[in-house]
Design an enzyme around this catalytic site. Structure first.
Site, PDB file in Angstrom:
ATOM      1  N   GLN A  75      32.712   5.350 -23.701  1.00  0.00           N
ATOM      2  CA  GLN A  75      32.067   5.418 -25.011  1.00  0.00           C
ATOM      3  C   GLN A  75      30.646   5.965 -24.879  1.00  0.00           C
ATOM      4  O   GLN A  75      29.964   6.163 -25.870  1.00  0.00           O
ATOM      5  CB  GLN A  75      31.985   4.014 -25.632  1.00  0.00           C
ATOM      6  CG  GLN A  75      33.320   3.432 -26.032  1.00  0.00           C
ATOM      7  CD  GLN A  75      33.218   1.977 -26.462  1.00  0.00           C
ATOM      8  OE1 GLN A  75      33.830   1.112 -25.849  1.00  0.00           O
ATOM      9  NE2 GLN A  75      32.437   1.682 -27.503  1.00  0.00           N
ATOM     10  N   ARG A  99      22.427 -10.327 -31.310  1.00  0.00           N
ATOM     11  CA  ARG A  99      23.271 -10.056 -32.481  1.00  0.00           C
ATOM     12  C   ARG A  99      23.974 -11.332 -32.955  1.00  0.00           C
ATOM     13  O   ARG A  99      24.198 -11.521 -34.154  1.00  0.00           O
ATOM     14  CB  ARG A  99      24.266  -8.928 -32.226  1.00  0.00           C
ATOM     15  CG  ARG A  99      24.868  -8.365 -33.500  1.00  0.00           C
ATOM     16  CD  ARG A  99      25.744  -7.156 -33.257  1.00  0.00           C
ATOM     17  NE  ARG A  99      25.049  -5.887 -33.422  1.00  0.00           N
ATOM     18  CZ  ARG A  99      24.844  -5.281 -34.600  1.00  0.00           C
ATOM     19  NH1 ARG A  99      25.282  -5.820 -35.731  1.00  0.00           N
ATOM     20  NH2 ARG A  99      24.211  -4.136 -34.662  1.00  0.00           N
ATOM     21  N   ARG A 116      33.820  -5.255 -29.947  1.00  0.00           N
ATOM     22  CA  ARG A 116      33.838  -5.176 -31.418  1.00  0.00           C
ATOM     23  C   ARG A 116      33.136  -6.372 -32.092  1.00  0.00           C
ATOM     24  O   ARG A 116      33.661  -7.487 -32.105  1.00  0.00           O
ATOM     25  CB  ARG A 116      35.284  -5.082 -31.887  1.00  0.00           C
ATOM     26  CG  ARG A 116      35.472  -4.344 -33.197  1.00  0.00           C
ATOM     27  CD  ARG A 116      36.932  -4.063 -33.424  1.00  0.00           C
ATOM     28  NE  ARG A 116      37.138  -3.059 -34.461  1.00  0.00           N
ATOM     29  CZ  ARG A 116      38.313  -2.503 -34.722  1.00  0.00           C
ATOM     30  NH1 ARG A 116      39.371  -2.848 -34.026  1.00  0.00           N
ATOM     31  NH2 ARG A 116      38.432  -1.617 -35.670  1.00  0.00           N
ATOM     32  N   PHE A 163      30.099  -7.339 -31.144  1.00  0.00           N
ATOM     33  CA  PHE A 163      28.945  -7.375 -30.238  1.00  0.00           C
ATOM     34  C   PHE A 163      28.148  -8.678 -30.353  1.00  0.00           C
ATOM     35  O   PHE A 163      26.952  -8.677 -30.558  1.00  0.00           O
ATOM     36  CB  PHE A 163      28.052  -6.164 -30.567  1.00  0.00           C
ATOM     37  CG  PHE A 163      27.142  -5.713 -29.462  1.00  0.00           C
ATOM     38  CD1 PHE A 163      27.631  -5.011 -28.376  1.00  0.00           C
ATOM     39  CD2 PHE A 163      25.771  -5.973 -29.510  1.00  0.00           C
ATOM     40  CE1 PHE A 163      26.777  -4.567 -27.363  1.00  0.00           C
ATOM     41  CE2 PHE A 163      24.909  -5.546 -28.505  1.00  0.00           C
ATOM     42  CZ  PHE A 163      25.416  -4.832 -27.434  1.00  0.00           C
ATOM     43  N   THR A 174      20.583  -2.802 -32.570  1.00  0.00           N
ATOM     44  CA  THR A 174      19.391  -3.642 -32.665  1.00  0.00           C
ATOM     45  C   THR A 174      18.327  -3.192 -31.668  1.00  0.00           C
ATOM     46  O   THR A 174      17.191  -3.623 -31.742  1.00  0.00           O
ATOM     47  CB  THR A 174      19.746  -5.115 -32.431  1.00  0.00           C
ATOM     48  OG1 THR A 174      20.334  -5.238 -31.136  1.00  0.00           O
ATOM     49  CG2 THR A 174      20.726  -5.611 -33.476  1.00  0.00           C
ATOM     50  N   ALA A 213      28.192  -0.019 -32.054  1.00  0.00           N
ATOM     51  CA  ALA A 213      27.497  -0.594 -33.200  1.00  0.00           C
ATOM     52  C   ALA A 213      28.011   0.005 -34.519  1.00  0.00           C
ATOM     53  O   ALA A 213      27.277   0.058 -35.508  1.00  0.00           O
ATOM     54  CB  ALA A 213      25.975  -0.408 -33.069  1.00  0.00           C
ATOM     55  N   GLU A 235      33.347  -2.171 -36.877  1.00  0.00           N
ATOM     56  CA  GLU A 235      33.328  -3.566 -36.456  1.00  0.00           C
ATOM     57  C   GLU A 235      33.448  -4.599 -37.574  1.00  0.00           C
ATOM     58  O   GLU A 235      34.092  -5.636 -37.377  1.00  0.00           O
ATOM     59  CB  GLU A 235      32.042  -3.852 -35.665  1.00  0.00           C
ATOM     60  CG  GLU A 235      31.953  -3.117 -34.349  1.00  0.00           C
ATOM     61  CD  GLU A 235      30.544  -3.184 -33.785  1.00  0.00           C
ATOM     62  OE1 GLU A 235      29.663  -2.519 -34.355  1.00  0.00           O
ATOM     63  OE2 GLU A 235      30.332  -3.894 -32.802  1.00  0.00           O
TER      64      GLU A 235
HETATM   65  N1  MTE Z   1      39.153   1.689 -33.413  1.00  0.00           N
HETATM   66  C1  MTE Z   1      40.033   2.118 -32.489  1.00  0.00           C
HETATM   67  N2  MTE Z   1      41.201   2.626 -32.895  1.00  0.00           N
HETATM   68  N3  MTE Z   1      39.757   2.049 -31.151  1.00  0.00           N
HETATM   69  C2  MTE Z   1      38.578   1.530 -30.692  1.00  0.00           C
HETATM   70  O1  MTE Z   1      38.343   1.484 -29.484  1.00  0.00           O
HETATM   71  N4  MTE Z   1      36.415   0.495 -31.297  1.00  0.00           N
HETATM   72  C3  MTE Z   1      35.677  -0.281 -32.297  1.00  0.00           C
HETATM   73  C4  MTE Z   1      35.744   0.400 -33.660  1.00  0.00           C
HETATM   74  N5  MTE Z   1      37.092   0.764 -33.979  1.00  0.00           N
HETATM   75  C5  MTE Z   1      37.624   1.047 -31.654  1.00  0.00           C
HETATM   76  C6  MTE Z   1      37.962   1.165 -33.024  1.00  0.00           C
HETATM   77  C7  MTE Z   1      34.273  -0.492 -31.959  1.00  0.00           C
HETATM   78  S1  MTE Z   1      33.877  -1.744 -30.905  1.00  0.00           S
HETATM   79  C8  MTE Z   1      33.276   0.258 -32.504  1.00  0.00           C
HETATM   80  S2  MTE Z   1      31.655  -0.062 -32.185  1.00  0.00           S
HETATM   81  C9  MTE Z   1      33.558   1.392 -33.384  1.00  0.00           C
HETATM   82  O2  MTE Z   1      34.957   1.581 -33.585  1.00  0.00           O
HETATM   83  C10 MTE Z   1      32.961   2.648 -32.780  1.00  0.00           C
HETATM   84  O3  MTE Z   1      33.245   3.788 -33.496  1.00  0.00           O
HETATM   85  P1  MTE Z   1      32.449   4.226 -34.821  1.00  0.00           P
HETATM   86  O4  MTE Z   1      31.009   3.923 -34.602  1.00  0.00           O
HETATM   87  O5  MTE Z   1      32.724   5.670 -34.922  1.00  0.00           O
HETATM   88  O6  MTE Z   1      33.025   3.418 -35.937  1.00  0.00           O
HETATM   89  N1  HPA Z   2      25.818  -2.865 -30.793  1.00  0.00           N
HETATM   90  C1  HPA Z   2      26.609  -2.265 -29.904  1.00  0.00           C
HETATM   91  N2  HPA Z   2      26.191  -1.787 -28.773  1.00  0.00           N
HETATM   92  C2  HPA Z   2      24.894  -1.909 -28.497  1.00  0.00           C
HETATM   93  C3  HPA Z   2      24.016  -2.527 -29.378  1.00  0.00           C
HETATM   94  C4  HPA Z   2      24.502  -3.022 -30.595  1.00  0.00           C
HETATM   95  O1  HPA Z   2      23.781  -3.593 -31.437  1.00  0.00           O
HETATM   96  N3  HPA Z   2      22.796  -2.511 -28.819  1.00  0.00           N
HETATM   97  C5  HPA Z   2      22.961  -1.909 -27.626  1.00  0.00           C
HETATM   98  N4  HPA Z   2      24.223  -1.540 -27.425  1.00  0.00           N
HETATM   99 MO1  MOS Z   3      31.446  -1.555 -30.308  1.00  0.00          MO
HETATM  100  S1  MOS Z   3      31.404  -3.403 -29.432  1.00  0.00           S
HETATM  101  O1  MOS Z   3      29.712  -1.644 -30.623  1.00  0.00           O
HETATM  102  O2  MOS Z   3      31.589  -0.605 -28.886  1.00  0.00           O
END
Ligand code: MTE
Ligand code: HPA
Ligand code: MOS
Length: 792
Positions: free
Chosen positions: A211, A324, A356, A358, A455, A524, A725
Site C-alpha cells: 500500500q 486514533r 481498516r 486504524f 492524523t 486512512a 474504513e
Molecule cells: N477494499 C478492498 N477491496 N480491499 C482492501 O484492501 N482496504 C481498506 C479499504 N477498502 C481495502 C478495501 C482500507 S484499510 C483502506 S484505508 C482503504 O480501503 C484504502 O483505500 P482508499 O483510501 O482508496 O479508500
Molecule cells: N490512518 C492510516 N494509516 C496511517 C495513519 C492513519 O491515520 N497515520 C499514519 N498512517
Molecule cells: Mo487502512 S488501515 O488505513 O490501510
C-alpha cells in the site's frame, strides 16, 4: 430498500462522476486475467528466498549452524543481519522494527536468516534445516503485566476536558466497565510477496504488493545504503491490503532486494500462508476500561476512559493507531468532561499494525458499550440514550477540541426508525423473547462518526501525473495503490469528468515511484480524497492550456469554449477531443502535467492534545437484528439495514461494495475471528481451519444498504466522502445486538460484558452470567419478600 443514487452534478458529461462503473479489474479478476506479482513470468535464472524463523518467543541467539541447509542442492547462499550493507531497520516512523534478528529475539517466528535458492520449494525446505540454539528469557504476553510494568513501545498520550472525576462523582449515577477487544488477521487473499531485480547501474527494481510503494523504496535504499533514486517500486494491484500492507510489505521487499544485491539476480519472496499469519502484524487487540457519570435521562456528564493497545514488540504505527483509538472513544457522543488515556503496551508478539479503521474501531466500541450499559442500568431503550447524547450544535466540541460541524446522524436515525420500522420491530422482538425460551432475538442501531485525514499531518498530500497522447487517449499515474477498493476506477472517472470524455479513453494502471514521487500510503481512506484532487489539478492544468490554445487558434473568446461530451464546442463550430489534442500537439502545446494536493486546515498539537486532526467526518448507521441460541451460544445475523454517508457518490456501486465489505469484515472481527496464542506466545490460529472469517453463508439473510443523500460540506473532490474504513465500524451494531439478545434474559435490566470476538463460546458465557444474575435477583426478591412476612 437497496437503491443506487444515480443523480449526478449538473452540467457534467455522461460517463463520469456519479455513475456505477464496474471496477476496472472486475472482469479480469473473475476471469483469472488480472495479474498479481506471483503470476508474472519469472526472469531467466531468477531465484527464490525464504526466511528462517525463530522457534522461541524471547531470548538470545547462542549459535547458528547453516551447514545442513547450505548443503541442499540448489541453495545459493544464506544471509544474516551482518550482511545488511545499510541499516537493519525497517521502521516507518520511529526505530526498532528489525529486518533480521541479530542477537535478540522478541517474538515467536521472528525472521533471523534468509535462505536463497533456485526454487521456492528448495528455499523453504533448506530454511527448516538451519539449526539455531537459543537462550530463552522471560516473556511479557499479558497486557495487564505490560501495564503494571509500564512496558511501552511509546509513551502514553491522553485527551482531557474539564474535570471528569468531579463530573462523574457529582452525577446522579455512576457505572464502570471493562472490555477485551480482540485483534484481527488481515487475511488478504494475496499474501505478502515481492520481487527484486538488480538494474544495470547498481540499483534495484522492486515489485511489491504494498500500500506504500514510496516507503518500500526508501527502506530498500536504506538497507542497501543507496540513495532513493537507485530504487524504483512498481505496484499494479494487491489482492487486498486492509492496512496489512501499509508498513508490513516492506520487509519482504527489503529481503528480496538484499538477496538480489548479492546474487545479481532477480529474487522473489512469497510467504506461505501459515508463515504470513505468524510473521506479520495484525489489528491491535485492546483492553479498555471506563467510568461514566450520567443523569436520570441517561445524559452523560463525564467519562474517564483508559484504552490499552497490545502493540507487540515494536512501535511500527502503534503511536498513530492508539491516537486514533483516543480520537474515536467518543464515537458520535458529546462528553462534557473527559479524560481518555491511551497506553501503547509492549508485548512479546509480532508488531501489530494498521487494519481498516486504524485503532478507531477499538476506541469506538467503548462509547457504544457505555451507552448500552447506561440504557440497561436505567431500564431505557439504548437508541434513546444514543440519540440523547449525540453531538448537536452547542454540544459540539470533541475531547481533542475539534468542533463538529455537520449534524446528519439525527436525520439518518429518524429515517431509519421509519424505513426499517425500529420501534415496531423492537416491540415484536420483546414479545417474541418472552415466549421463546431458547432462541432469543436482539436488535441494535449504532452510529459511526469517523474522522477523515491522516492524523500525521504531513501524510495528507498527494501527487499525480496526467498524460494525453497525441491520439487523445489519456494515461494517469497517481500516488495511490489499487487493493480492490476501486481507487483507479474513481480516479479515471474524475479525469474523464475533467476533460468531459468517456471513461474508456482514460487508463490508470500501475503505481510507480519514478512516475509520482514521495507519496503517502494508500490508507486512512484518503486515496480518492488526496489522489483524486491531485489528478484533477493535473487535468485542470492541461485543460487550461488547451482552452487558451483553442481560443487563440480559432480566434474565439475563451469563455465561449466548452469541453462537452468528447468535443470542444466554440462560437464558430466544434471539433472532437482527439482532433483538439492532435491540433494542440502540432502546435507544440504541452500535453502532460503533474498535479499536487495537500489537505488544508488540519493539524494536531500533541503537547496540548488538541487541534483539528480531521478535514471532515464520515457518518453511517446500521441496524442489526440477530438470533442467539441460549443453549449453545450459536447465533446468526438475520437482517441488517445500513444508511451510510459518502457525500456525493463518485461511483455508487463501488461505494456500496465498500460498505457491504466493510460491514462484513467488521462483523467478522467482532464475532468469529478469534486469534489465539499459546502460553509460549506462539500463534495457534494460523490457518483458515482455526481462524474463521465470514463466509458467504454468514451474510445477513436480509441486507439493505442505502447511500444517504447529502454532499460533503468540506471542499473534497466533487464533494464526495471517503468510504474505505468508516463502514467497518457499522459491524459494532452486531455485537451490540448480540448483547441485546442476551439482555432479554434479564428483561433488559442487565447486559453482561461481552468481550470480542463474541464467539458462540463467549456468548454462552454471557448467557450464563445473565441467568445467574437473574437467579440472584429472584433470591434477593424472595428473601426480601420473606423479610416482609417476618416483619408483619
Ligand atoms: N477494499 C478492498 N477491496 N480491499 C482492501 O484492501 N482496504 C481498506 C479499504 N477498502 C481495502 C478495501 C482500507 S484499510 C483502506 S484505508 C482503504 O480501503 C484504502 O483505500 P482508499 O483510501 O482508496 O479508500
Ligand atoms: N490512518 C492510516 N494509516 C496511517 C495513519 C492513519 O491515520 N497515520 C499514519 N498512517
Ligand atoms: Mo487502512 S488501515 O488505513 O490501510
Amino acid at each position: 430498500m437497496r437503491h443506487f443514487k444515480t443523480d449526478k452534478p449538473s452540467g457534467l458529461a455522461k460517463n463520469a462522476i456519479g455513475q456505477s462503473f464496474a471496477h476496472e479489474s472486475a472482469l479480469k479478476q473473475v476471469t483469472g486475467k488480472a495479474i498479481y506479482i506471483d503470476d508474472k513470468p519469472e526472469a531467466i535464472n531468477s531465484l527464490h528466498a525464504y526466511p528462517v524463523l525463530s522457534t522461541i518467543t524471547c531470548g538470545h541467539i547462542v549459535s547458528i549452524d547453516t551447514r545442513d541447509a547450505l548443503s541442499v542442492t540448489g541453495v545459493v547462499d544464506i544471509y544474516s543481519a551482518k550482511d545488511i550493507p545499510g541499516k537493519n531497520d525497517v521502521s516507518p516512523v520511529f526505530s526498532g522494527d528489525i529486518l533480521l534478528a541479530d542477537d535478540k529475539i522478541e517474538y515467536h517466528s521472528q525472521p533471523i536468516l534468509l535462505v536463497v535458492a533456485s526454487s521456492y520449494q528448495i528455499a523453504r525446505t533448506a530454511a527448516r534445516k538451519v539449526k539455531i540454539e537459543y537462550q530463552e528469557t522471560a516473556t511479557v504476553l499479558d497486557i495487564k503485566q505490560a501495564m503494571a510494568e509500564q512496558h511501552w513501545v511509546r509513551p502514553p498520550h491522553a485527551l482531557h476536558r474539564g474535570e471528569p472525576k468531579k463530573a462523574i462523582n457529582d452525577a446522579k449515577h455512576q457505572i464502570n466497565g471493562e472490555l477485551y477487544v480482540g485483534g484481527q488477521e488481515h487475511f488478504y487473499l494475496e499474501g505478502q510477496v515481492s520481487t527484486a531485480t538488480p538494474t544495470e547501474d547498481g540499483g534495484m527494481f522492486i515489485e511489491s504488493s504494498s500500500q506504500h510503494p514510496s516507503e518500500v523504496q526508501h527502506l530498500v535504499a536504506k538497507i542497501l545504503n543507496k540513495p532513493f533514486n537507485y530504487v524504483t517500486v512498481e505496484m499494479r494491484r494487491m489482492g487486498g491490503g486492509f492496512g496489512g500492507k501499509e508498513t508490513q510489505a516492506a520487509p519482504w521487499a527489503c529481503l528480496a532486494a538484499l538477496a538480489a544485491f548479492y546474487t545479481g539476480k532477480s529474487v522473489k519472496i512469497r510467504l506461505a500462508r501459515g508463515d504470513d499469519f505468524k510473521v506479520t502484524g495484525k489489528r491491535h487487540p485492546f483492553y479498555n476500561t471506563y467510568q461514566v457519570g450520567f443523569d436520570d435521562d441517561g445524559l452523560i456528564t463525564g467519562v474517564d476512559i483508559d484504552i490499552n493497545g497490545y502493540c507487540g514488540y515494536s512501535a511500527d504505527l502503534s503511536d498513530a493507531i492508539v491516537d486514533r483509538a483516543l480520537f474515536h472513544a467518543d464515537n458520535a457522543y458529546y462528553y462534557p468532561a473527559a479524560h481518555i488515556n491511551g497506553n501503547r503496551c509492549k508485548t512479546n508478539t509480532v508488531s501489530n499494525t494498521a487494519f481498516r479503521g486504524f485503532g478507531g474501531p477499538q476506541g469506538m466500541i467503548v462509547a457504544e458499550q457505555i451507552v448500552d450499559d447506561i440504557a440497561y442500568y436505567l431500564g431505557k431503550d439504548p437508541l434513546q440514550i444514543r440519540k440523547l447524547n449525540l453531538y448537536t450544535p452547542g454540544r459540539d466540541i470533541t475531547p481533542y477540541k475539534q468542533k463538529v460541524e455537520q449534524f446528519i446522524l439525527q436525520d439518518m436515525i429518524a429515517k431509519m426508525e421509519v424505513e426499517a420500522d425500529y420501534w415496531a420491530r423492537k416491540a415484536s422482538i420483546e414479545n417474541f423473547n418472552q415466549h421463546s425460551p431458547i432462541i432469543k432475538k436482539g436488535l441494535s442501531l449504532t452510529p459511526v462518526k469517523f474522522g477523515i485525514s491522516f492524523t500525521v499531518q504531513h501524510l495528507n498530500q498527494a501527487g499525480a501525473l496526467v498524460v494525453i497522447y497525441a491520439d487523445g487517449s489519456v494515461h494517469v499515474n497517481h500516488g495511490g495503490t489499487e487493493m480492490g477498493q476501486g481507487l483507479h476506477t474513481k480516479i479515471a472517472q474524475i479525469v474523464a469528468q475533467a476533460f468531459s470524455i468517456d471513461m474508456q479513453h482514460v487508463l490508470v494502471n500501475a503505481t510507480r515511484t519514478d512516475k509520482v514521487p514521495n507519496t503517502s500510503p494508500t490508507a486512512a481512506s484518503s486515496g480518492t480524497d488526496l489522489n483524486g484532487m491531485a489528478a484533477l489539478n493535473a487535468a485542470n492544468t492541461i485543460k487550461e492550456r488547451l482552452l487558451t490554445f483553442a481560443s487563440e487558434h480559432f480566434a474565439v473568446k475563451a469563455d465561449s469554449l466548452q469541453l462537452v461530451n468528447n468535443q470542444l464546442i466554440h462560437e464558430k463550430g466544434k471539433i472532437s477531443f482527439p482532433e483538439l489534442i492532435n491540433l494542440a500537439y502540432l502546435n507544440r502545446i504541452s500535453l502532460s502535467s503533474t498535479g499536487f494536493y495537500a489537505t488544508p486546515e488540519i493539524y494536531y498539537d500533541r503537547e496540548k492534545a488538541e487541534g483539528n486532526p480531521f478535514f471532515y467526518y464520515a457518518y453511517g448507521i446500521a441496524l442489526s437484528e440477530v438470533e442467539v441460541d441460549v443453549l449453545t451460544g450459536e447465533n446468526s445475523v438475520t437482517r441488517v439495514d445500513i444508511l451510510h454517508d459518502v457525500g456525493n457518490s463518485i461511483n455508487p456501486a463501488l461505494d456500496i461494495g465498500q460498505i457491504e465489505g466493510g460491514f462484513i469484515q467488521g462483523m467478522g472481527w467482532l464475532t468469529t475471528e478469534d486469534l489465539s496464542w499459546n502460553d509460549k506466545g506462539q500463534l495457534a490460529s494460523n490457518a483458515p481451519a482455526t481462524y474463521k472469517i465470514p463466509a458467504i453463508g454468514d451474510t445477513p439473510a436480509e441486507f439493505n444498504v442505502t447511500l444517504y443523500d447529502s454532499q460533503n460540506p468540506a471542499t473534497t473532490v466533487f464533494k464526495s466522502k471517503a468510504v474505505g474504513e468508516p463502514p467497518f465500524m457499522l459491524g459494532i451494531s452486531v455485537w451490540s445486538a448480540l448483547r441485546n439478545a442476551v439482555a432479554s434474559i434479564t428483561d433488559y435490566q442487565f447486559a453482561p460484558s461481552l468481550n470480542t470476538p463474541a464467539t458462540a463460546e463467549c456468548i454462552l458465557g454471557a448467557v450464563q452470567v445473565a441467568q445467574e444474575w437473574l437467579q440472584a435477583q429472584k433470591k434477593e426478591g424472595s428473601e426480601q419478600g420473606q423479610q416482609g412476612v417476618d416483619d408483619a
